[in-house]
Design a protein around this motif. Structure first.
Motif, PDB file in Angstrom:
ATOM      1  N   ILE A  20       0.841  -1.199   0.000  1.00 51.64           N
ATOM      2  CA  ILE A  20       0.000   0.000   0.000  1.00 51.64           C
ATOM      3  C   ILE A  20       0.881   1.256   0.000  1.00 51.64           C
ATOM      4  O   ILE A  20       0.655   2.197  -0.772  1.00 51.64           O
ATOM      5  CB  ILE A  20      -0.918  -0.006   1.246  1.00 51.64           C
ATOM      6  CG1 ILE A  20      -1.861  -1.205   1.201  1.00 51.64           C
ATOM      7  CG2 ILE A  20      -1.691   1.294   1.356  1.00 51.64           C
ATOM      8  CD1 ILE A  20      -2.798  -1.219   0.037  1.00 51.64           C
ATOM      9  N   TYR A  21       1.916   1.249   0.859  1.00 50.85           N
ATOM     10  CA  TYR A  21       2.818   2.407   0.898  1.00 50.85           C
ATOM     11  C   TYR A  21       3.474   2.607  -0.472  1.00 50.85           C
ATOM     12  O   TYR A  21       3.678   3.732  -0.927  1.00 50.85           O
ATOM     13  CB  TYR A  21       3.917   2.222   1.952  1.00 50.85           C
ATOM     14  CG  TYR A  21       3.403   2.012   3.354  1.00 50.85           C
ATOM     15  CD1 TYR A  21       2.099   2.383   3.695  1.00 50.85           C
ATOM     16  CD2 TYR A  21       4.208   1.457   4.336  1.00 50.85           C
ATOM     17  CE1 TYR A  21       1.622   2.174   4.982  1.00 50.85           C
ATOM     18  CE2 TYR A  21       3.738   1.259   5.625  1.00 50.85           C
ATOM     19  CZ  TYR A  21       2.441   1.601   5.937  1.00 50.85           C
ATOM     20  OH  TYR A  21       1.974   1.404   7.196  1.00 50.85           O
ATOM     21  N   ALA A  22       3.813   1.482  -1.120  1.00 52.65           N
ATOM     22  CA  ALA A  22       4.485   1.568  -2.416  1.00 52.65           C
ATOM     23  C   ALA A  22       3.594   2.263  -3.447  1.00 52.65           C
ATOM     24  O   ALA A  22       4.048   3.132  -4.191  1.00 52.65           O
ATOM     25  CB  ALA A  22       4.864   0.173  -2.905  1.00 52.65           C
ATOM     26  N   LEU A  23       2.311   1.903  -3.463  1.00 53.63           N
ATOM     27  CA  LEU A  23       1.404   2.525  -4.443  1.00 53.63           C
ATOM     28  C   LEU A  23       1.278   4.023  -4.195  1.00 53.63           C
ATOM     29  O   LEU A  23       1.313   4.833  -5.126  1.00 53.63           O
ATOM     30  CB  LEU A  23       0.022   1.870  -4.378  1.00 53.63           C
ATOM     31  CG  LEU A  23      -0.087   0.459  -4.959  1.00 53.63           C
ATOM     32  CD1 LEU A  23      -1.491  -0.088  -4.755  1.00 53.63           C
ATOM     33  CD2 LEU A  23       0.257   0.462  -6.442  1.00 53.63           C
ATOM     34  N   VAL A  24       1.119   4.373  -2.920  1.00 50.36           N
ATOM     35  CA  VAL A  24       0.995   5.801  -2.589  1.00 50.36           C
ATOM     36  C   VAL A  24       2.304   6.526  -2.914  1.00 50.36           C
ATOM     37  O   VAL A  24       2.305   7.632  -3.472  1.00 50.36           O
ATOM     38  CB  VAL A  24       0.598   5.979  -1.110  1.00 50.36           C
ATOM     39  CG1 VAL A  24       0.537   7.453  -0.738  1.00 50.36           C
ATOM     40  CG2 VAL A  24      -0.751   5.319  -0.849  1.00 50.36           C
ATOM     41  N   ALA A  25       3.425   5.868  -2.591  1.00 51.12           N
ATOM     42  CA  ALA A  25       4.739   6.475  -2.840  1.00 51.12           C
ATOM     43  C   ALA A  25       4.977   6.695  -4.335  1.00 51.12           C
ATOM     44  O   ALA A  25       5.565   7.701  -4.738  1.00 51.12           O
ATOM     45  CB  ALA A  25       5.843   5.597  -2.251  1.00 51.12           C
ATOM     46  N   LEU A  26       4.499   5.762  -5.165  1.00 48.63           N
ATOM     47  CA  LEU A  26       4.659   5.932  -6.609  1.00 48.63           C
ATOM     48  C   LEU A  26       3.980   7.215  -7.082  1.00 48.63           C
ATOM     49  O   LEU A  26       4.465   7.899  -7.982  1.00 48.63           O
ATOM     50  CB  LEU A  26       4.059   4.735  -7.353  1.00 48.63           C
ATOM     51  CG  LEU A  26       4.947   3.484  -7.425  1.00 48.63           C
ATOM     52  CD1 LEU A  26       4.152   2.313  -7.995  1.00 48.63           C
ATOM     53  CD2 LEU A  26       6.173   3.753  -8.283  1.00 48.63           C
ATOM     54  N   GLY A  27       2.858   7.540  -6.439  1.00 49.30           N
ATOM     55  CA  GLY A  27       2.172   8.791  -6.778  1.00 49.30           C
ATOM     56  C   GLY A  27       3.054  10.000  -6.485  1.00 49.30           C
ATOM     57  O   GLY A  27       3.158  10.929  -7.298  1.00 49.30           O
ATOM     58  N   LYS A  45       3.241   8.204   5.359  1.00 43.17           N
ATOM     59  CA  LYS A  45       3.974   6.955   5.131  1.00 43.17           C
ATOM     60  C   LYS A  45       4.406   6.818   3.668  1.00 43.17           C
ATOM     61  O   LYS A  45       5.523   6.398   3.384  1.00 43.17           O
ATOM     62  CB  LYS A  45       3.125   5.772   5.575  1.00 43.17           C
ATOM     63  CG  LYS A  45       3.020   5.789   7.090  1.00 43.17           C
ATOM     64  CD  LYS A  45       2.177   4.700   7.659  1.00 43.17           C
ATOM     65  CE  LYS A  45       2.161   4.868   9.176  1.00 43.17           C
ATOM     66  NZ  LYS A  45       1.408   3.822   9.838  1.00 43.17           N
ATOM     67  N   GLY A  46       3.505   7.174   2.772  1.00 37.65           N
ATOM     68  CA  GLY A  46       3.864   7.123   1.354  1.00 37.65           C
ATOM     69  C   GLY A  46       5.022   8.069   1.048  1.00 37.65           C
ATOM     70  O   GLY A  46       5.937   7.734   0.290  1.00 37.65           O
ATOM     71  N   PHE A  47       4.981   9.241   1.670  1.00 41.64           N
ATOM     72  CA  PHE A  47       6.057  10.216   1.454  1.00 41.64           C
ATOM     73  C   PHE A  47       7.377   9.664   1.990  1.00 41.64           C
ATOM     74  O   PHE A  47       8.418   9.733   1.318  1.00 41.64           O
ATOM     75  CB  PHE A  47       5.687  11.533   2.144  1.00 41.64           C
ATOM     76  CG  PHE A  47       6.726  12.609   2.012  1.00 41.64           C
ATOM     77  CD1 PHE A  47       7.235  12.956   0.760  1.00 41.64           C
ATOM     78  CD2 PHE A  47       7.198  13.290   3.126  1.00 41.64           C
ATOM     79  CE1 PHE A  47       8.190  13.951   0.629  1.00 41.64           C
ATOM     80  CE2 PHE A  47       8.149  14.284   3.000  1.00 41.64           C
ATOM     81  CZ  PHE A  47       8.652  14.612   1.762  1.00 41.64           C
ATOM     82  N   ALA A  48       7.330   9.074   3.192  1.00 40.09           N
ATOM     83  CA  ALA A  48       8.549   8.493   3.772  1.00 40.09           C
ATOM     84  C   ALA A  48       9.094   7.397   2.858  1.00 40.09           C
ATOM     85  O   ALA A  48      10.301   7.306   2.617  1.00 40.09           O
ATOM     86  CB  ALA A  48       8.264   7.928   5.164  1.00 40.09           C
TER      87      ALA A  48
END
Lengths: 292, 244
Positions: free
Chosen positions: A19-26, A225-228
């Motif tokens: 989930i973090y990876a998907l948000v981070a990709l954004g 979390k995505g940003f981190a």
């Protein structure tokens, strides 16, 4: 702790890590195309879950509700870029980042107004008992989370490597001026990147809602979390970003195992600070950008 | 085929500081024109305005029949003018082939001419074929300059504009690049060349302009400029040049 128990924590870590990876990709996509950090990225996650619940409540079958939620969020992302950011393109990155914070507040308030203050939930995509993976019981929904993450990442890799649009996106992330000299419409690339980033966030929100529920205020925590995770991966290439997400998920989960669940949510902030202090280019990054 | 480029009364500046003032300059179809002058004379600023990276504050730039003054760079390249920028501005992490593919961005994805144009660029610069899967940033300086020129050719420009193509390169490489420019001109392409190596530029060009403090100080056929007392004195080693 025995091996099976340890593996259980690893599975849990990879689940939230996806989930973090998907948000981070954004975050990574928008940063590459525009040089700004989009702090509304977490709200796209929230909208994916909340809109899917709403569409499902209207009587749409679950898969259709999910697709509709992802598509609607992508349109919201595109509209956000066009209405709030494009006209300010010449402003300093700091101004643009603050606009994204404002946009995040607007989306949150509207979601609360429209969909209410309560926790919302969706049924599992394929209800049933947990599946046995190497001696560890894994919820079926977790398999869906992984599967959708893998499909999304493969699609994105194909887009970047094989399509003209993907090449234009990579060109923009390297040099805006050079991209424009080649005839690339950088405003359009920015718009499309916002759309895809929003869709990725929404997909994560939709996929995880049956496990964790969602609500109007679910975006902020996942945004951090995505940003981190994106920072950990170096805000550069998508593969590093995905690894950043998975590593962050594992760190969190193992901290619960070996330290205490009290500090689970602190991990991402600690990771964020440590990376920014010690290795600002991220785990795999080599280049440095001057913006933000 | 080449088109003509006409610049009239052009003013360009950063903020309130004028860097280019009242410049008239033209390149006829199939002509190679050199723009020389010392560092800080405004040559690069002029080229940036021509390519659309800077907006002129006054004056006009016309490409063939079309007025391109103040157009953004992504539109100007579609009108048939390509800039090989100072410092090359390659997409370093991307491969040689990917850089060439991005050079053809203005053309439809299924355009079969793109493949033949790439073959043509590789024929002009064989090293680009040898190193086609290598990231651009791993090439030598000379190879990078060849890639920058090749990339610009991929949009099939009518007017090719080059900013300091010889800067920092070995004489052998410079000769190879100018040989290609001669070939392109012979095929009818219009070329505008900014060079600080005035001798080299005037040797290859048809006509030349000398820029000083943002203005055109002199203009004329290349061989006349090369023999001009003032030009020899200031730019062709008549006295030691001071770099700014």
């Amino acid at each position: 702790m025995d091996a099976a128990e340890f593996f259980q924590y690893v599975i849990a870590g990879l689940k939230s890590g996806s989930i973090y990876a998907l948000v981070a990709l954004g975050f990574t996509m928008v940063y590459g195309a525009t040089g700004i950090i989009n702090f509304a990225q977490g709200e796209f996650f929230m909208l994916g879950g909340v809109l899917a619940v709403w569409f499902h409540g209207l009587g749409l079958p679950l898969p259709v509700a999910g697709i509709a939620a992802v598509a609607a969020t992508a349109l919201i992302g595109i509209a956000f870029e066009r209405v709030a950011l494009r006209r300010q393109r010449s402003a300093s990155p700091l101004v643009l980042v603050i606009i994204t914070i404002g946009g995040s507040m607007v989306m949150k308030s509207l979601a609360r107004h429209l969909f209410g203050p309560d926790e919302l939930s969706l049924p599992e995509f394929t209800p049933g008992p947990s599946v046995d993976v190497a001696g560890v019981a894994v919820e079926r929904q977790a398999l869906w989370v992984w599967g959708l993450t893998i499909v999304a990442v493969l699609l994105l890799a194909w887009l970047y490597r094989r399509t003209k649009l993907g090449r234009a996106m990579r060109a923009c992330s390297i040099s805006h001026d050079a991209a424009r000299l080649m005839g690339i419409d950088t405003a359009r690339v920015a718009m499309v990147s916002f759309g895809i980033a929003a869709a990725l966030g929404a997909l994560a929100g939709f996929a995880v809602t049956p496990l964790t529920q969602t609500s109007w205020d679910a975006g902020a925590a996942i945004g951090v979390k995505g940003f981190a995770a994106a920072i950990l991966g170096g805000l550069g290439n998508p593969v590093a970003t995905v690894i950043g997400g998975l590593v962050l998920g594992l760190l969190e989960s193992l901290s619960v195992a070996f330290v205490s669940s009290t500090y689970k949510d602190v991990i991402s902030l600690v990771v964020l600070l440590v990376v920014l202090f010690v290795r600002p280019q991220g785990l795999f990054g080599t280049a440095q950008r001057g913006k933000v | 085929m080449g088109a003509d480029l006409r610049i009239a009364g052009l003013h360009v500046g950063y903020g309130r500081i004028g860097v280019v003032t009242d410049v008239d300059l033209h390149v006829d179809p199939g002509e190679m024109v050199a723009l020389i002058g010392s560092n800080g004379a405004g040559k690069s600023t002029l080229l940036k305005a021509v390519a659309g990276l800077l907006k002129p504050s006054a004056g006009t730039i016309a490409l063939g029949e079309r007025d391109i003054t103040g157009m953004p760079p992504e539109k100007i390249v579609r009108q048939g003018l390509a800039l090989v920028p100072e410092g090359r501005m390659l997409f370093g992490p991307l491969t040689v082939d990917e850089n060439l593919a991005i050079g053809a961005h203005t053309r439809p994805a299924r355009d079969e001419g793109v493949a033949s144009d790439r073959a043509r660029v590789q024929a002009l610069f064989p090293v680009l074929a040898e190193r086609h899967t290598q990231p651009a940033e791993t090439l030598s300086g000379g190879e990078q300059q060849m890639l920058a020129v090749g990339r610009a050719l991929m949009c099939r420009p009518q007017v090719l504009v080059l900013d300091e193509p010889s800067l920092g390169l070995a004489p052998r490489v410079i000769a190879a690049i100018f040989e290609v420019l001669d070939t392109l001109r012979a095929e009818g392409m219009s070329i505008l060349l900014v060079e600080q190596d005035a001798r080299l530029a005037l040797k290859h060009a048809d006509r030349g302009y000398v820029m000083r403090s943002g203005e055109i100080a002199l203009e004329g056929p290349a061989h006349e400029l090369a023999n001009d007392e003032q030009v020899r004195h200031a730019y062709l080693g008549g006295r030691p040049e001071t770099r700014e």
